[in-house]
Scaffold this motif. Structure first.
Motif, mmCIF file in Angstrom:
data_model
loop_
_atom_site.group_PDB
_atom_site.id
_atom_site.type_symbol
_atom_site.label_atom_id
_atom_site.label_comp_id
_atom_site.label_asym_id
_atom_site.label_seq_id
_atom_site.Cartn_x
_atom_site.Cartn_y
_atom_site.Cartn_z
ATOM 1 N N ILE A 154 6.264 12.400 6.710
ATOM 2 C CA ILE A 154 7.243 12.317 5.624
ATOM 3 C C ILE A 154 7.200 10.908 5.028
ATOM 4 C CG2 ILE A 154 9.698 12.558 5.011
ATOM 5 C CD1 ILE A 154 8.582 15.150 6.097
ATOM 6 N N HIS A 155 7.341 10.823 3.708
ATOM 7 C CA HIS A 155 7.455 9.533 3.007
ATOM 8 C C HIS A 155 8.938 9.174 2.937
ATOM 9 C CE1 HIS A 155 3.592 11.077 1.289
ATOM 10 N NE2 HIS A 155 3.246 9.830 1.584
ATOM 11 N N TYR A 156 9.496 8.648 4.001
ATOM 12 C CA TYR A 156 10.927 8.357 4.047
ATOM 13 C C TYR A 156 11.314 7.279 3.044
ATOM 14 C CZ TYR A 156 11.028 11.117 8.289
ATOM 15 O OH TYR A 156 10.925 12.151 9.176
ATOM 16 N N ILE A 157 12.554 7.391 2.531
ATOM 17 C CA ILE A 157 13.105 6.410 1.599
ATOM 18 C C ILE A 157 14.530 6.075 2.016
ATOM 19 C CG2 ILE A 157 11.667 7.141 -0.351
ATOM 20 C CD1 ILE A 157 14.189 8.622 -1.430
ATOM 21 N N ARG A 158 15.072 4.996 1.441
ATOM 22 C CA ARG A 158 16.470 4.632 1.663
ATOM 23 C C ARG A 158 17.276 5.065 0.450
ATOM 24 N NH1 ARG A 158 18.649 3.052 6.513
ATOM 25 N NH2 ARG A 158 19.998 1.520 5.575
ATOM 26 N N PHE A 211 5.364 7.655 -5.677
ATOM 27 C CA PHE A 211 3.940 7.561 -5.993
ATOM 28 C C PHE A 211 3.720 6.800 -7.299
ATOM 29 C CE2 PHE A 211 3.469 10.737 -2.731
ATOM 30 C CZ PHE A 211 2.212 10.486 -2.210
ATOM 31 N N ASN A 212 4.575 7.022 -8.297
ATOM 32 C CA ASN A 212 4.463 6.286 -9.559
ATOM 33 C C ASN A 212 4.728 4.794 -9.361
ATOM 34 O OD1 ASN A 212 3.759 8.464 -11.151
ATOM 35 N ND2 ASN A 212 5.894 8.995 -11.601
ATOM 36 N N LEU A 213 5.701 4.474 -8.523
ATOM 37 C CA LEU A 213 6.015 3.079 -8.241
ATOM 38 C C LEU A 213 4.826 2.378 -7.603
ATOM 39 C CD1 LEU A 213 8.202 0.851 -8.166
ATOM 40 C CD2 LEU A 213 8.820 1.702 -5.904
ATOM 41 N N ALA A 214 4.118 3.075 -6.758
ATOM 42 C CA ALA A 214 2.952 2.491 -6.083
ATOM 43 C C ALA A 214 1.874 2.098 -7.088
ATOM 44 C CB ALA A 214 2.382 3.480 -5.075
ATOM 45 N N ASP A 232 11.317 14.980 -6.827
ATOM 46 C CA ASP A 232 11.339 13.976 -7.891
ATOM 47 C C ASP A 232 11.284 12.560 -7.332
ATOM 48 O OD1 ASP A 232 11.379 15.837 -9.920
ATOM 49 O OD2 ASP A 232 13.575 15.830 -10.118
ATOM 50 N N GLU A 233 11.992 12.315 -6.225
ATOM 51 C CA GLU A 233 11.962 10.984 -5.611
ATOM 52 C C GLU A 233 10.575 10.667 -5.057
ATOM 53 O OE1 GLU A 233 16.605 10.628 -4.159
ATOM 54 O OE2 GLU A 233 15.169 11.743 -2.926
ATOM 55 N N GLU A 234 9.906 11.690 -4.530
ATOM 56 C CA GLU A 234 8.550 11.465 -4.021
ATOM 57 C C GLU A 234 7.593 11.146 -5.170
ATOM 58 O OE1 GLU A 234 6.237 12.956 -0.204
ATOM 59 O OE2 GLU A 234 6.798 14.600 -1.537
ATOM 60 N N LYS A 235 7.772 11.809 -6.313
ATOM 61 C CA LYS A 235 6.956 11.489 -7.490
ATOM 62 C C LYS A 235 7.228 10.055 -7.941
ATOM 63 C CE LYS A 235 6.704 16.178 -9.272
ATOM 64 N NZ LYS A 235 7.244 17.122 -10.257
ATOM 65 N N SER A 260 0.811 -1.219 0.000
ATOM 66 C CA SER A 260 0.000 0.000 0.000
ATOM 67 C C SER A 260 0.843 1.267 0.000
ATOM 68 C CB SER A 260 -0.921 0.008 1.234
ATOM 69 O OG SER A 260 -1.733 -1.126 1.246
ATOM 70 N N ARG A 261 2.060 1.166 -0.512
ATOM 71 C CA ARG A 261 2.910 2.353 -0.509
ATOM 72 C C ARG A 261 2.336 3.445 -1.379
ATOM 73 N NH1 ARG A 261 8.104 -0.681 -3.201
ATOM 74 N NH2 ARG A 261 6.850 -1.933 -4.562
ATOM 75 N N PRO A 262 2.671 4.658 -1.153
ATOM 76 C CA PRO A 262 3.732 5.153 -0.283
ATOM 77 C C PRO A 262 3.279 5.264 1.172
ATOM 78 C CG PRO A 262 2.786 6.988 -1.467
ATOM 79 C CD PRO A 262 2.099 5.746 -1.961
ATOM 80 N N TYR A 263 4.230 4.970 2.074
ATOM 81 C CA TYR A 263 3.996 5.049 3.506
ATOM 82 C C TYR A 263 4.616 6.330 4.039
ATOM 83 C CZ TYR A 263 2.745 0.160 3.096
ATOM 84 O OH TYR A 263 2.129 -1.011 2.742
#
Length: 187
Positions: A133-137, A154-157, A148-151, A116-119
């Protein structure tokens, strides 16, 4: 569901990439929750990651001798992990296991990429905090994503293939050997 690897493998770094392992000497909800969230988001589609509690680290490597988690802290940490992970939105819970290694106890959290991402997780544990925040590694760091990483997140989800989605309720008895044999014969 059991964790798909063992503590010795995690500590050696021979099978799982170091960017997918985070060592924590203790359970620190503010920092660790961000890492759980980042692994759940799994921006690079690596299958999430692991947090090993009870291991002091230096430059991303475990410090020997290993400390472990004191026996009187295990239940407290597990209750805190459960309570704090309920702050992740949408709902997400890592798989936790208490393991024995070298006569010490460790808590291993397996955080597979979520369906169910983004978390998102709270930026701070302050009661009045409303920012999420939608944290990433990124490499071996848990970070806030750029725009851009947040977009991308969302696209990956929107593109998780059906066969990459984990069914945590599945059981070995759900597999039909006759169908599998017929399929393999046909292909």
């Amino acid at each position: 569901m059991a964790i798909p690897t063992n503590i010795k493998t995690l500590l050696s770094g021979e099978v799982v990439e170091w960017a997918r392992i985070e060592f924590k000497e203790t359970w620190d909800a503010e920092n660790s929750l961000k890492t759980v969230c980042a692994y759940a988001n799994d921006l690079d589609n690596w299958g999430g990651g692991y947090i090993v509690i009870g291991v002091e680290e230096n430059n991303g490597r475990p410090v020997y001798p290993l400390k472990g988690v004191p026996a009187d802290k295990i239940d407290f940490y597990q209750k805190s992990i459960l309570a704090k992970c309920k702050l992740i939105r949408p709902a997400y819970m890592p798989i936790a296991e208490v393991v024995d290694y070298e006569n010490k106890k460790f808590i291993v959290l397996w955080c597979p990429g979520g369906d169910s991402r983004p978390y998102s997780a709270p930026k701070t544990m302050a009661k009045d905090n409303k920012e999420r925040i939608h944290y990433i590694r990124k490499m071996s760091n848990t970070v806030e994503p750029s725009d851009d990483e947040e977009k991308d997140l969302f696209n990956l989800a929107n593109r998780i293939p059906f066969d990459d989605r984990v069914n945590h309720q599945a059981d070995i008895s759900d597999l039909n050997i006759t169908l599998i044999q017929n399929y393999l014969k046909d292909v």
